[in-house]
Design a protein around this motif. Structure first.
Motif, PDB file in Angstrom:
ATOM      1  N   ILE A 252       0.864  -1.186   0.000  1.00  0.00           N
ATOM      2  CA  ILE A 252       0.000   0.000   0.000  1.00  0.00           C
ATOM      3  C   ILE A 252       0.900   1.236   0.000  1.00  0.00           C
ATOM      4  O   ILE A 252       1.731   1.405   0.896  1.00  0.00           O
ATOM      5  CB  ILE A 252      -0.912   0.018   1.234  1.00  0.00           C
ATOM      6  N   PRO A 253       0.775   2.116  -0.995  1.00  0.00           N
ATOM      7  CA  PRO A 253       1.646   3.298  -1.039  1.00  0.00           C
ATOM      8  C   PRO A 253       1.314   4.294   0.061  1.00  0.00           C
ATOM      9  O   PRO A 253       0.211   4.291   0.616  1.00  0.00           O
ATOM     10  CB  PRO A 253       1.354   3.886  -2.424  1.00  0.00           C
ATOM     11  N   ALA A 254       2.276   5.164   0.366  1.00  0.00           N
ATOM     12  CA  ALA A 254       2.046   6.221   1.356  1.00  0.00           C
ATOM     13  C   ALA A 254       1.026   7.208   0.829  1.00  0.00           C
ATOM     14  O   ALA A 254       0.973   7.504  -0.370  1.00  0.00           O
ATOM     15  CB  ALA A 254       3.359   6.937   1.669  1.00  0.00           C
ATOM     16  N   LEU A 255       0.189   7.709   1.728  1.00  0.00           N
ATOM     17  CA  LEU A 255      -0.834   8.690   1.383  1.00  0.00           C
ATOM     18  C   LEU A 255      -0.717   9.880   2.335  1.00  0.00           C
ATOM     19  O   LEU A 255      -0.384   9.701   3.516  1.00  0.00           O
ATOM     20  CB  LEU A 255      -2.233   8.079   1.502  1.00  0.00           C
ATOM     21  N   PRO A 256      -0.997  11.095   1.856  1.00  0.00           N
ATOM     22  CA  PRO A 256      -0.903  12.275   2.743  1.00  0.00           C
ATOM     23  C   PRO A 256      -2.114  12.383   3.669  1.00  0.00           C
ATOM     24  O   PRO A 256      -2.853  13.372   3.649  1.00  0.00           O
ATOM     25  CB  PRO A 256      -0.824  13.437   1.745  1.00  0.00           C
ATOM     26  N   THR A 257      -2.338  11.358   4.484  1.00  0.00           N
ATOM     27  CA  THR A 257      -3.556  11.292   5.302  1.00  0.00           C
ATOM     28  C   THR A 257      -3.655  12.412   6.334  1.00  0.00           C
ATOM     29  O   THR A 257      -4.738  12.688   6.842  1.00  0.00           O
ATOM     30  CB  THR A 257      -3.637   9.932   6.029  1.00  0.00           C
ATOM     31  N   GLN A 258      -2.524  13.064   6.645  1.00  0.00           N
ATOM     32  CA  GLN A 258      -2.541  14.120   7.652  1.00  0.00           C
ATOM     33  C   GLN A 258      -2.655  15.512   7.047  1.00  0.00           C
ATOM     34  O   GLN A 258      -2.575  16.515   7.752  1.00  0.00           O
ATOM     35  CB  GLN A 258      -1.284  14.025   8.520  1.00  0.00           C
ATOM     36  N   LEU A 259      -2.836  15.579   5.727  1.00  0.00           N
ATOM     37  CA  LEU A 259      -2.925  16.882   5.074  1.00  0.00           C
ATOM     38  C   LEU A 259      -4.063  16.885   4.060  1.00  0.00           C
ATOM     39  O   LEU A 259      -3.972  16.295   2.985  1.00  0.00           O
ATOM     40  CB  LEU A 259      -1.605  17.233   4.378  1.00  0.00           C
ATOM     41  N   MET A 261      -7.067  15.569   3.610  1.00  0.00           N
ATOM     42  CA  MET A 261      -7.686  14.363   3.084  1.00  0.00           C
ATOM     43  C   MET A 261      -8.947  14.034   3.859  1.00  0.00           C
ATOM     44  O   MET A 261      -9.088  14.400   5.025  1.00  0.00           O
ATOM     45  CB  MET A 261      -6.726  13.171   3.135  1.00  0.00           C
ATOM     46  N   SER A 262      -9.855  13.328   3.206  1.00  0.00           N
ATOM     47  CA  SER A 262     -11.037  12.764   3.846  1.00  0.00           C
ATOM     48  C   SER A 262     -10.893  11.247   3.744  1.00  0.00           C
ATOM     49  O   SER A 262     -11.325  10.647   2.752  1.00  0.00           O
ATOM     50  CB  SER A 262     -12.312  13.238   3.153  1.00  0.00           C
ATOM     51  N   PRO A 263     -10.251  10.613   4.722  1.00  0.00           N
ATOM     52  CA  PRO A 263      -9.949   9.180   4.596  1.00  0.00           C
ATOM     53  C   PRO A 263     -11.165   8.315   4.278  1.00  0.00           C
ATOM     54  O   PRO A 263     -11.054   7.349   3.525  1.00  0.00           O
ATOM     55  CB  PRO A 263      -9.350   8.840   5.967  1.00  0.00           C
ATOM     56  N   TYR A 264     -12.329   8.657   4.841  1.00  0.00           N
ATOM     57  CA  TYR A 264     -13.524   7.870   4.542  1.00  0.00           C
ATOM     58  C   TYR A 264     -13.827   7.865   3.046  1.00  0.00           C
ATOM     59  O   TYR A 264     -14.392   6.917   2.514  1.00  0.00           O
ATOM     60  CB  TYR A 264     -14.739   8.454   5.272  1.00  0.00           C
ATOM     61  N   ARG A 647       5.364  16.611  -0.603  1.00  0.00           N
ATOM     62  CA  ARG A 647       5.481  17.551  -1.718  1.00  0.00           C
ATOM     63  C   ARG A 647       4.967  16.964  -3.035  1.00  0.00           C
ATOM     64  O   ARG A 647       4.694  17.699  -3.974  1.00  0.00           O
ATOM     65  CB  ARG A 647       6.927  18.027  -1.863  1.00  0.00           C
ATOM     66  N   GLU A 648       4.839  15.672  -3.100  1.00  0.00           N
ATOM     67  CA  GLU A 648       4.206  15.046  -4.256  1.00  0.00           C
ATOM     68  C   GLU A 648       2.830  14.556  -3.830  1.00  0.00           C
ATOM     69  O   GLU A 648       2.681  13.948  -2.780  1.00  0.00           O
ATOM     70  CB  GLU A 648       5.051  13.887  -4.779  1.00  0.00           C
ATOM     71  N   ARG A 649       1.842  14.819  -4.664  1.00  0.00           N
ATOM     72  CA  ARG A 649       0.475  14.473  -4.279  1.00  0.00           C
ATOM     73  C   ARG A 649      -0.301  14.010  -5.500  1.00  0.00           C
ATOM     74  O   ARG A 649      -0.239  14.643  -6.567  1.00  0.00           O
ATOM     75  CB  ARG A 649      -0.226  15.692  -3.644  1.00  0.00           C
ATOM     76  N   LYS A 650      -1.058  12.927  -5.308  1.00  0.00           N
ATOM     77  CA  LYS A 650      -1.863  12.377  -6.391  1.00  0.00           C
ATOM     78  C   LYS A 650      -3.332  12.229  -6.001  1.00  0.00           C
ATOM     79  O   LYS A 650      -4.100  11.598  -6.717  1.00  0.00           O
ATOM     80  CB  LYS A 650      -1.297  11.011  -6.810  1.00  0.00           C
ATOM     81  N   VAL A 651      -3.698  12.782  -4.856  1.00  0.00           N
ATOM     82  CA  VAL A 651      -5.087  12.697  -4.398  1.00  0.00           C
ATOM     83  C   VAL A 651      -5.653  14.099  -4.235  1.00  0.00           C
ATOM     84  O   VAL A 651      -4.926  15.065  -3.995  1.00  0.00           O
ATOM     85  CB  VAL A 651      -5.205  11.918  -3.070  1.00  0.00           C
ATOM     86  N   ASP A 652      -6.978  14.210  -4.349  1.00  0.00           N
ATOM     87  CA  ASP A 652      -7.653  15.501  -4.246  1.00  0.00           C
ATOM     88  C   ASP A 652      -7.492  16.093  -2.847  1.00  0.00           C
ATOM     89  O   ASP A 652      -7.187  15.385  -1.872  1.00  0.00           O
ATOM     90  CB  ASP A 652      -9.136  15.347  -4.568  1.00  0.00           C
ATOM     91  N   HIS A 713     -10.761  27.903  -2.373  1.00  0.00           N
ATOM     92  CA  HIS A 713     -11.814  26.892  -2.400  1.00  0.00           C
ATOM     93  C   HIS A 713     -11.640  25.916  -1.240  1.00  0.00           C
ATOM     94  O   HIS A 713     -10.558  25.788  -0.667  1.00  0.00           O
ATOM     95  CB  HIS A 713     -11.789  26.120  -3.725  1.00  0.00           C
ATOM     96  N   ALA A 714     -12.718  25.208  -0.927  1.00  0.00           N
ATOM     97  CA  ALA A 714     -12.671  24.167   0.102  1.00  0.00           C
ATOM     98  C   ALA A 714     -12.276  22.814  -0.476  1.00  0.00           C
ATOM     99  O   ALA A 714     -11.963  21.892   0.277  1.00  0.00           O
ATOM    100  CB  ALA A 714     -14.024  24.054   0.789  1.00  0.00           C
ATOM    101  N   PHE A 715     -12.286  22.714  -1.794  1.00  0.00           N
ATOM    102  CA  PHE A 715     -11.930  21.447  -2.441  1.00  0.00           C
ATOM    103  C   PHE A 715     -11.147  21.747  -3.707  1.00  0.00           C
ATOM    104  O   PHE A 715     -11.503  22.646  -4.475  1.00  0.00           O
ATOM    105  CB  PHE A 715     -13.198  20.649  -2.786  1.00  0.00           C
ATOM    106  N   GLU A 716     -10.057  20.997  -3.903  1.00  0.00           N
ATOM    107  CA  GLU A 716      -9.244  21.145  -5.109  1.00  0.00           C
ATOM    108  C   GLU A 716      -8.923  19.767  -5.660  1.00  0.00           C
ATOM    109  O   GLU A 716      -8.682  18.818  -4.905  1.00  0.00           O
ATOM    110  CB  GLU A 716      -7.927  21.876  -4.807  1.00  0.00           C
ATOM    111  N   LYS A 717      -8.892  19.678  -6.973  1.00  0.00           N
ATOM    112  CA  LYS A 717      -8.488  18.430  -7.613  1.00  0.00           C
ATOM    113  C   LYS A 717      -6.976  18.261  -7.498  1.00  0.00           C
ATOM    114  O   LYS A 717      -6.228  19.230  -7.375  1.00  0.00           O
ATOM    115  CB  LYS A 717      -8.901  18.437  -9.083  1.00  0.00           C
TER     116      LYS A 717
END
Length: 744
Positions: A252-259, A261-264, A647-652, A713-717
């Motif tokens: 499972i790759p690392a995810l920026p869960t602390q920045l 993100m909405s894990p659910y 610094r690299e991000r692939k999730v909204d 905005h509150a949400f960004e792609k």
């Protein structure tokens, strides 16, 4: 003789209590040794032979293996626990989480060098309780395994819902080591209670080489679960006692869960509910011993509608109905004193603030004296609160409907598990609808929670009932709007002079907090004595509780106690302002000269929270010969600084809300000096995600610096991440900017 008997009684009680505690400790120690033996012996290859190939050393740490073990047992399968053996109707369940982590740098070393955990906690019942057992081993590069000794003192809390934390230092842990640890929580509850929802999140800030789950659940329980965001399904089998659920995921790759993100909604996860006996709610029915995967949204909505109506009926019981009666009485007095009725479109607002007053501001003779800043943290039961408001409005001939909305940090449509996945908002059935959400001490009417913004919501008429001829058209769905950045703002105006010794800054500051940025500041700084009095007068309440106490022979002494408590709270408020300055400037004030609340922002009609502070700061000036270097950039306070692996991000990006931060700074240049380098402060980053704009001018003996940072905005792609980085990096870079005060 009576004194002697009492003395002997208390001595005997102390002896028995000490003996019981000793017995509990012995039983705990025995169980802890047994548990560690069992867990360390798990037949899981990833723990026995950890895979050290292809370790990503750019990551602060790598989780080599993670295993979650859940057991919900019936009496025939109940093993020895710290609680001993209980009667058959009790629920026993245990959750063990074990991780093996490779430490790659000092950041991870600091993170894992100490554990803080709740070793024992009293839960929601006399018999319901839990205990925690922890085990830690260190594996050195040469394969040597060393178990860390854990203090076996068992912590027992007698007060309901109190929790006591324990800390465990991990000595001799070094970069390059592997830490292998587990936390086991065993709980015993009455069968009428529910098991905590199990949430298996298949992702982490760190990469995970292998994650596995094993659940053994007795056939006396009904099970419901959802697989979300592409999570694989369990492999399900049966044993002699019930259902067995197994799951295995690798790499499972690392995810920026602390920045942002909405894990659910962004991380593969499985949620599981376990209920004793048959589960029935609305259209959902699951027999004991069986399971139900991914219930239909329609069934969940049906259950949520039923819950809305049930809560409304609950508001009619004797306790809550006193709130309804109290608000109606307040309206009668308010109208009588003013000689006119409230306009109909004003009634929802009055009812909201009156109910907020009833929930948080009222004081009775038997109330616990709490007038300090801790009182500001109180929250309400959202569903009960809005049901009380709905009932009150209905009795005043204003009907309202319940809006079912999901939290953006909760599960999305299509992945709902239970009716409580919906949160409730009240919508008045008026020409200009008033929206009412949960209340806390400082919430406003007709303001949406930031967590609800942008969500598609369902309107249900269970509470409002059938349409009347004069009702506006009924909409079955509404979209909760996003708020603009300008509505959620933090504005600072700073007038700065240098002291005579050219060592300290003297800062005269006005701070304005708006929208979603307002409430935290109010909780940190406002005093109950002040906002109580303002709201009492606004609602037309004739007499304060202090006046009532002072007029009562029985409670006169209580008024004096409150007077003393108010005085202590004002002393504590000064420390709170000191802490606020330190938090803002990352430096404690040398002296807090003055502080004053200009506007408390208690209502939507006057919503801004505004306060003044005057203080001195040290460390912003550095002598350079006959000149001085001034750290101007630091005046905007700490900025978001990204870790290298972020610094690299692939999730909204799920940001809290659109927001803006503005600093209008005037620096008074000392006589005999001039400013050099002011032009280097200028910045102009403005893109689709946000902006960071700095202007700088010198006018006479004043340096004017204007800094604006806006999250649009509150949400960004995810595709916008480079634009976000540009803005974030510009703000961090500005922190290091300086000007030279040069001797003229």
């Amino acid at each position: 003789m009576r004194v002697l008997y009492l003395t002997l009684f208390f001595l005997l009680s102390s002896v028995l209590l000490f003996a019981q505690k000793k017995k509990d400790l012995e039983r705990y120690n025995e169980r802890a040794v047994s548990a560690r033996t069992d867990v360390w012996a798990w037949d899981i290859k990833a723990f026995k032979q950890p895979d050290l190939t292809n370790i990503d050393t750019t990551q602060s740490a790598v989780i080599l293996a993670k295993h979650i073990d859940v057991k919900v047992s019936s009496s025939k399968k109940l093993k020895a626990s710290v609680f001993g053996f209980y009667v058959q109707r009790d629920i026993f369940y245990a959750t063990t989480v074990r991780e093996m982590v490779k430490i790659n740098d000092k950041v991870a070393l600091d993170e894992y060098s100490q554990f803080s955990f709740k070793k024992f906690r009293q839960l929601n019942g006399f018999r319901a309780k839990a205990t925690t057992i922890i085990g830690v081993r260190i594996i050195k590069a040469d394969g040597t395994r060393k178990e860390v000794k854990v203090d076996e003192e068992m912590v027992t809390e007698q007060e309901e819902n109190k929790q006591q934390k324990s800390k465990l230092a991990i000595p001799d842990l070094q970069v390059g080591d592997i830490i292998d640890y587990f936390v086991l929580v065993e709980e015993m509850k009455d069968a009428s209670g529910s098991i905590d929802q199990q949430i298996f999140v298949l992702g982490d800030e760190k990469p995970i080489k292998q994650l596995s789950v094993h659940c053994e659940i007795s056939d006396k329980y009904a099970i419901r679960y959802t697989t979300a965001n592409g999570a694989p399904d369990f492999k399900i089998s049966k044993d002699e006692d019930g259902n067995v659920f197994d799951l295995l995921v690798r790499n499972i790759p690392a995810l920026p869960t602390q920045l942002w993100m909405s894990p659910y909604r962004q991380v593969a996860n499985i949620r599981m509910n376990v209920n004793y006996g048959r589960y029935v709610y609305g259209d959902i029915e699951v027999p004991a011993g069986s399971y139900r995967k991914n219930p239909l949204d329609g069934e969940i909505v049906s259950g949520a509608r039923l819950g809305a109506l049930g809560n409304y009926r609950y508001a009619g019981t004797p306790g809550p109905v006193s709130y309804v009666d109290g608000v109606r009485d307040m309206i009668k007095i308010y109208q009588r004193d003013r000689g006119s009725k409230l306009p109909k479109d004003s009634i929802p607002y009055y009812v909201y603030y009156a109910m907020r007053y009833m929930a948080f501001f009222r004081v009775f003779p038997d109330s616990k004296i709490n007038v300090g800043l801790s009182r500001n943290q109180n929250d309400s039961d959202n569903r009960l609160f809005i049901s009380l408001v709905a009932r009150t409005l209905r009795e005043l001939d204003i009907r309202s409907d319940v809006v079912l909305v999901t939290n953006k940090y909760g599960p999305a449509d299509g992945e709902l598990l239970e009716p409580t996945d919906f949160e409730y908002v009240l919508k008045t059935r008026t020409e200009n609808p008033v929206y009412i959400t949960s209340a806390s001490v400082f919430t406003h009417c007709n303001i949406f929670s930031a967590a609800h913004e942008g969500q598609n919501a369902i309107v249900t008429n269970e509470v409002g009932g059938p349409q009347k001829r004069d009702d506006p058209p009924f909409a079955t769905r509404v979209k909760i709007p996003f708020s603009e950045a300008s509505k959620n703002s933090h504005l600072e105006k700073l007038d700065i002079t240098l002291d005579n010794n050219m060592e300290q800054l003297v800062v005269d500051r006005t701070t304005t907090l708006r929208g979603a940025l307002r409430e935290d500041g109010q909780k940190d700084l406002l005093l109950f004595e002040d906002y109580y009095e303002e709201e009492r007068q606004a609602l037309g309440i004739r007499e304060s509780f202090m006046e009532k106490f002072a007029d009562s022979r029985r409670n006169k002494a209580l008024a004096e106690e409150y007077t003393n408590a108010f005085a202590q709270a004002r002393k504590d408020q000064k420390e709170a302002f000191n802490s606020e300055v330190k938090s803002q400037f990352d430096a404690a004030p040398k002296e807090l000269k003055s502080y004053k609340i200009r506007n408390m922002g208690m209502r939507h009609t006057n919503p801004d929270f505004v306060y003044d502070t005057k203080f001195t700061l040290d460390g912003f000036l550095k002598k350079a010969g006959s000149n001085y270097i001034f750290d101007v950039g630091r005046l905007i306070g700490g900025q978001l600084t990204l870790k290298q692996n972020q610094r690299e991000r692939k999730v909204d990006m799920y940001e809290p809300f659109a927001r803006s931060f503005e600093h209008e700074i005037i620096i008074n240049i000392p006589a005999g000096y001039k400013v050099e380098g002011a032009e280097k402060l200028v910045r102009n980053v403005d893109n689709t995600c946000g902006s960071f704009i700095v202007s700088s001018t010198v006018e006479g003996n004043k340096l004017h610096v204007s800094v604006k940072k806006i999250y649009k905005h509150a949400f960004e792609k995810a595709e916008s991440w480079s634009s976000m980085l540009e803005m974030v990096d510009a703000a961090v870079d500005f922190l290091g900017q300086k000007v030279l005060l040069k001797k003229a």
